[in-house]
Design an enzyme around this catalytic site. Sequence first.
Site, PDB file in Angstrom:
ATOM      1  N   CYS A  20     -28.418   9.812   7.912  1.00  0.00           N
ATOM      2  CA  CYS A  20     -29.727   9.245   8.263  1.00  0.00           C
ATOM      3  C   CYS A  20     -29.575   8.126   9.291  1.00  0.00           C
ATOM      4  CB  CYS A  20     -30.348   8.703   6.978  1.00  0.00           C
ATOM      5  SG  CYS A  20     -31.851   7.772   7.203  1.00  0.00           S
ATOM      6  N   CYS A  25     -36.952   6.983  11.806  1.00  0.00           N
ATOM      7  CA  CYS A  25     -38.118   7.862  11.745  1.00  0.00           C
ATOM      8  C   CYS A  25     -39.194   7.321  10.812  1.00  0.00           C
ATOM      9  CB  CYS A  25     -37.719   9.254  11.243  1.00  0.00           C
ATOM     10  SG  CYS A  25     -36.030   9.690  11.548  1.00  0.00           S
ATOM     11  N   THR A  31     -35.487   2.450   3.368  1.00  0.00           N
ATOM     12  CA  THR A  31     -34.518   2.965   4.335  1.00  0.00           C
ATOM     13  C   THR A  31     -34.452   2.083   5.580  1.00  0.00           C
ATOM     14  OG1 THR A  31     -34.892   5.213   3.584  1.00  0.00           O
ATOM     15  CG2 THR A  31     -34.025   4.973   5.798  1.00  0.00           C
ATOM     16  N   TYR A  87     -37.943  16.808   7.979  1.00  0.00           N
ATOM     17  CA  TYR A  87     -36.759  17.115   7.182  1.00  0.00           C
ATOM     18  C   TYR A  87     -36.005  18.382   7.612  1.00  0.00           C
ATOM     19  CZ  TYR A  87     -36.414  13.219   4.029  1.00  0.00           C
ATOM     20  OH  TYR A  87     -36.159  11.970   3.520  1.00  0.00           O
ATOM     21  N   CYS A 122     -33.950  16.799  10.579  1.00  0.00           N
ATOM     22  CA  CYS A 122     -32.886  15.872  10.172  1.00  0.00           C
ATOM     23  C   CYS A 122     -31.894  16.532   9.221  1.00  0.00           C
ATOM     24  CB  CYS A 122     -33.527  14.595   9.620  1.00  0.00           C
ATOM     25  SG  CYS A 122     -33.065  14.075   8.010  1.00  0.00           S
ATOM     26  N   GLU A 144     -31.239  11.971  -2.089  1.00  0.00           N
ATOM     27  CA  GLU A 144     -32.135  11.699  -0.957  1.00  0.00           C
ATOM     28  C   GLU A 144     -32.898  12.957  -0.558  1.00  0.00           C
ATOM     29  OE1 GLU A 144     -33.920  10.675   2.714  1.00  0.00           O
ATOM     30  OE2 GLU A 144     -32.408  12.235   2.555  1.00  0.00           O
TER      31      GLU A 144
END
Length: 486
Positions: A100, A104, A191, A297, A300, A444
């Site tokens: 990550c 975003c 995050t 998602y 990523c 996650e």
Amino acid sequence: MKTGKEYIESLRNRNIKVYFKGQLLDPKTLSEHPYIRGHFNSAAVTYDLAHDPATEDLVTTTSHLTGKKINRFTHIHQSTEDLLKKVKMLRMISLRTGTCYQRCVGFDAMNATYTVTYEMDQKLGTSYHERFKKFLLYVQENDLMVAGAMTDPKGDRSLRPSQQADPDLFVHVVDRDNKGIYITGAKCHMTGMVNSHEMLIMPTMSMGPDDRDYAVCCALPVDAPGVLHIFGRQTNDDRKAEGDLDQGNPKYGIVGGETLTVLEHVFVPWERVFLCGEIEYSGMLVERFASYHRQNYGGCKGGVSDIVIGAAATAADFGGYGKATAIKDKLNQMIHLTETLYCCSIACSAEGRKTPSGAYYVDPLLANVGKHNVTSLIYEIDRLAQDIGGGILATMPSESDLKSEEVGKYVDKYLRGVASIPTIDRMRILRLLENMTGGVALVESMHGAGSPAAQKVMYSKLANLEAKKKHALDLAGVVLPPKKDK
Ligand code: SF4
Ligand code: FE
């Protein structure tokens, strides 16, 4: 636009309060702290790639506010092409970080707030949108990283915010004057918070008439007076205080460096308040943010899964079994699942539409389906990767043993796979695979951008079950008797 190095330097002189294992950390050396530096490095990639001719088409764009070239992470989507480029950018960055890069969340929070404040002002005659545009301009001009702050602790889930035994379990306005508001509460799982410049606070769910003080959206610096952050623990995190090898991904770490962020009577001036008491727009803001974030998602996690596939295939090659039919079959299954994840992100972007503000919004149903797929397919991809990697993923001796004068020669000798690959390289790949497919990375995928239950709630809202029933009835030739008035 900042470079990665400039981004890290811009965060050095803050009064940020970060606690880790009960200790207050020195803000000046936060970016070098062994448990935290990977998250700085990973976010820095989003800055560096804006300056790379090979990637600038995806990572930069033109501000609709100023016409200037900006980093895409500060942009408001102006077309479906923008939405598609976002997903492609995320997959490309994940291929470089394997984890990550955190930026975003604020990106999505800004797009959600931009669209909702416009519609709120149209309906209620408020002036939140212009205020928000000023904040956005400040973010774009200074190329800032914004932490999106949505999730409240929530206490007893069966109770509304105003019914909780402790009123602070949801962030709320505790005081106000002619200069601004004062907020108290906490945000969880934050995050990238400690390596952001600003945080954009949003409500965590729709609010009822008694929860008016809990319907609040506002922006503040992460080191504002009254704010402190408690940095979370991760599986295997003490390996970060040792050498590099056992970490698997020593440069960028695993997942987003999450915090529990506490707000104690924090002042926010009115010009940074974008929703305050308008309960009917609270749920809309949550839905918009959630759908923008769920859009990500397949991009990523698609890129992260590309690395997992590459690591699993390489581990098999290093072990001498990479050409086996069973391995190829498993790798093909992993590719199929990864591209399935990507498809939903591309689809919800291609089906995006213009909102009244002019900004583009994803198809929320498809975005939710995509994130929901991640909550199970990543487990399957990682299961296959662990199947290929073998039991050694869980039992391998440490880097210290490999380097030991007494036993190093045995680790080197007995962990060798094919003779041409040094043992240390085989261990590096296996550690990467171990760290990417276990612990926090899996959790996650389950809960990041919302738990599966949150996606299912959206299906019943968005999928129009009544229309499906009607089509079935028509095809079957069934005419229902007219409904009787009660
Ligand atoms: Fe971005 Fe979220 Fe993926 Fe992190 S987990 S890279 S913040 S979409
Ligand atoms: Fe996430």
